[in-house]
Design an enzyme around this catalytic site. Structure first.
Site, PDB file in Angstrom:
ATOM      1  N   TYR A   1     -10.151   6.489  -4.601  1.00 39.64           N
ATOM      2  CA  TYR A   1      -9.108   7.064  -5.456  1.00 39.64           C
ATOM      3  C   TYR A   1      -9.779   7.586  -6.719  1.00 39.64           C
ATOM      4  CZ  TYR A   1      -5.563   5.151  -2.425  1.00 39.64           C
ATOM      5  OH  TYR A   1      -4.780   4.902  -1.335  1.00 39.64           O
TER       6      TYR A   1
ATOM      7  N   TYR B   1     -10.526   3.293   4.384  1.00 41.23           N
ATOM      8  CA  TYR B   1     -11.434   2.949   3.280  1.00 41.23           C
ATOM      9  C   TYR B   1     -11.411   1.438   3.036  1.00 41.23           C
ATOM     10  CZ  TYR B   1      -7.194   2.710   0.431  1.00 41.23           C
ATOM     11  OH  TYR B   1      -5.957   2.374  -0.053  1.00 41.23           O
TER      12      TYR B   1
ATOM     13  N   ARG C   1      -8.813  -0.750   5.059  1.00 37.69           N
ATOM     14  CA  ARG C   1      -7.410  -0.339   5.197  1.00 37.69           C
ATOM     15  C   ARG C   1      -7.368   0.891   6.098  1.00 37.69           C
ATOM     16  NH1 ARG C   1      -2.792   0.170   1.821  1.00 37.69           N
ATOM     17  NH2 ARG C   1      -2.124  -0.738   3.785  1.00 37.69           N
TER      18      ARG C   1
ATOM     19  N   HIS D   1      -4.137   6.361   5.153  1.00 38.40           N
ATOM     20  CA  HIS D   1      -2.718   6.508   4.810  1.00 38.40           C
ATOM     21  C   HIS D   1      -2.557   7.382   3.569  1.00 38.40           C
ATOM     22  CE1 HIS D   1      -4.346   3.126   2.515  1.00 38.40           C
ATOM     23  NE2 HIS D   1      -3.597   3.605   1.530  1.00 38.40           N
TER      24      HIS D   1
ATOM     25  N   HIS E   1       0.147   7.473   0.207  1.00 32.95           N
ATOM     26  CA  HIS E   1       1.198   6.679  -0.467  1.00 32.95           C
ATOM     27  C   HIS E   1       2.343   7.570  -0.945  1.00 32.95           C
ATOM     28  CE1 HIS E   1      -1.219   2.932  -1.390  1.00 32.95           C
ATOM     29  NE2 HIS E   1      -2.177   3.779  -1.086  1.00 32.95           N
TER      30      HIS E   1
END
Ligand code: BEZ
Ligand code: FE
Length: 288
Positions: free
Chosen positions: A157, A191, A212, A215, A217
């Site tokens: 991120y 990730y 994870r 995806h 969000h």
């Protein structure tokens, strides 16, 4: 009260809270004390082990900053976040299921227009998202505020990239009059959650992986509807059944499709591989 022993200490602490003016606080604190004491009795906790536990919690606090929330990570990896989500969002069958919020949402992301690119230059194969937001009776939800955030092709991120001075992979949109939402981003990849802190130590010590599944969000807010905090997952991810934070629900697997090149949904010609994602979000009626 004197001469308290391992069998009488629990009642003694509960008695001490007898005058607590808030019934809910009293209920929560009493249950917490009972369960903590039962836990210590069950495992016959040693003094060295409890000191190690306090050191671990202290290190967890020290790892927190305005860019890093190690306590959310701890709650997520111990399944507590997903348990609290499940307890509070037992929705009707039609409504989109909620999942963990995670530590990477940022307030005040750029407000972009429908069709814009959220990547801000982040690496990744182009992804064209086409979604709708409706209520349980099928009504389009116009003007819903939709926060979107995702990691880049390297699994980071923007807030994890030291020195980056602008947002990447996040934006806030408003749905149009028909409840539609469309934008461009990057294809999400699996990730690992951050492992350079106490949570990483805990995962390693218990022989758990930190991954994870890929995806995007979404947080969707509209007057008259419950706020929905969820993800849309890729269906081809090897970690769907072993998500480090227990957040996967089958109903949240999106309709992803890939093309080697060609004309994208926004009319642009893509020289390389690109992807599309379709998803319909259904909101539960309720307080905002
Ligand atoms: C996330 O999906 O951004 C996330 C959720 C829980 C822990 C770490 C990351
Ligand atoms: Fe994420």
């Amino acid at each position: 009260m004197r001469n308290i022993n391992e069998n009488t200490i629990t009642a003694a602490v509960l008695d001490r809270m007898a005058e607590c003016p808030s019934p809910r606080l009293k209920e929560i604190m009493s249950a917490l004390v009972r369960h903590m004491h039962d836990f210590a009795r069950e495992v016959k906790l040693t003094e060295a082990e409890w000191a190690a536990g306090i050191d671990f919690l202290t290190a967890t606090g020290h790892k927190c900053s305005d860019k890093r929330q190690e306590f959310i990570l701890l709650s997520d990896t111990l399944g507590l976040s997903m348990l609290v989500v499940a307890l509070n969002h037992a929705k009707s069958a039609e409504a989109t299921e909620a999942t963990v919020f995670g530590p990477f949402h940022v307030q005040g992301a750029p407000q972009l227009a429908l069709g814009d690119d959220i990547s801000g230059g982040a690496k990744g194969e182009p992804l064209f998202v086409n979604a709708t937001v409706r209520g349980r009776d099928g009504e389009p939800v116009a003007d819903a505020v939709v926060d979107v955030w995702e990691a880049d092709a390297e699994g980071f991120y923007d807030v994890q990239r030291a020195g980056l001075d602008r947002p990447q992979g996040r934006a806030v949109f408003r749905t149009d009059a028909k409840g539609r939402l469309w934008f461009r981003g990057v294809m999400p990849v699996a990730y690992p959650i951050p492992t350079d802190g106490p949570v990483g130590v805990m995962l390693k010590a218990t022989k758990r992986h930190p991954w994870r599944p890929a995806h995007v969000h979404f947080m969707i807010q509209a007057p008259g509807y419950e706020t929905l905090i969820t993800h849309v997952f890729r269906g081809d991810d090897p970690y769907l059944d072993s998500d480090a934070v227990f957040g996967v629900r089958s109903s949240l697997i999106g309709n992803f499709a890939s093309r080697p090149d060609g004309v994208a949904p926004d009319g642009s010609r893509q020289a390389g591989r690109f992807h599309t994602l379709g998803f319909e979000f259904v909101l539960e009626p309720g307080p905002h």
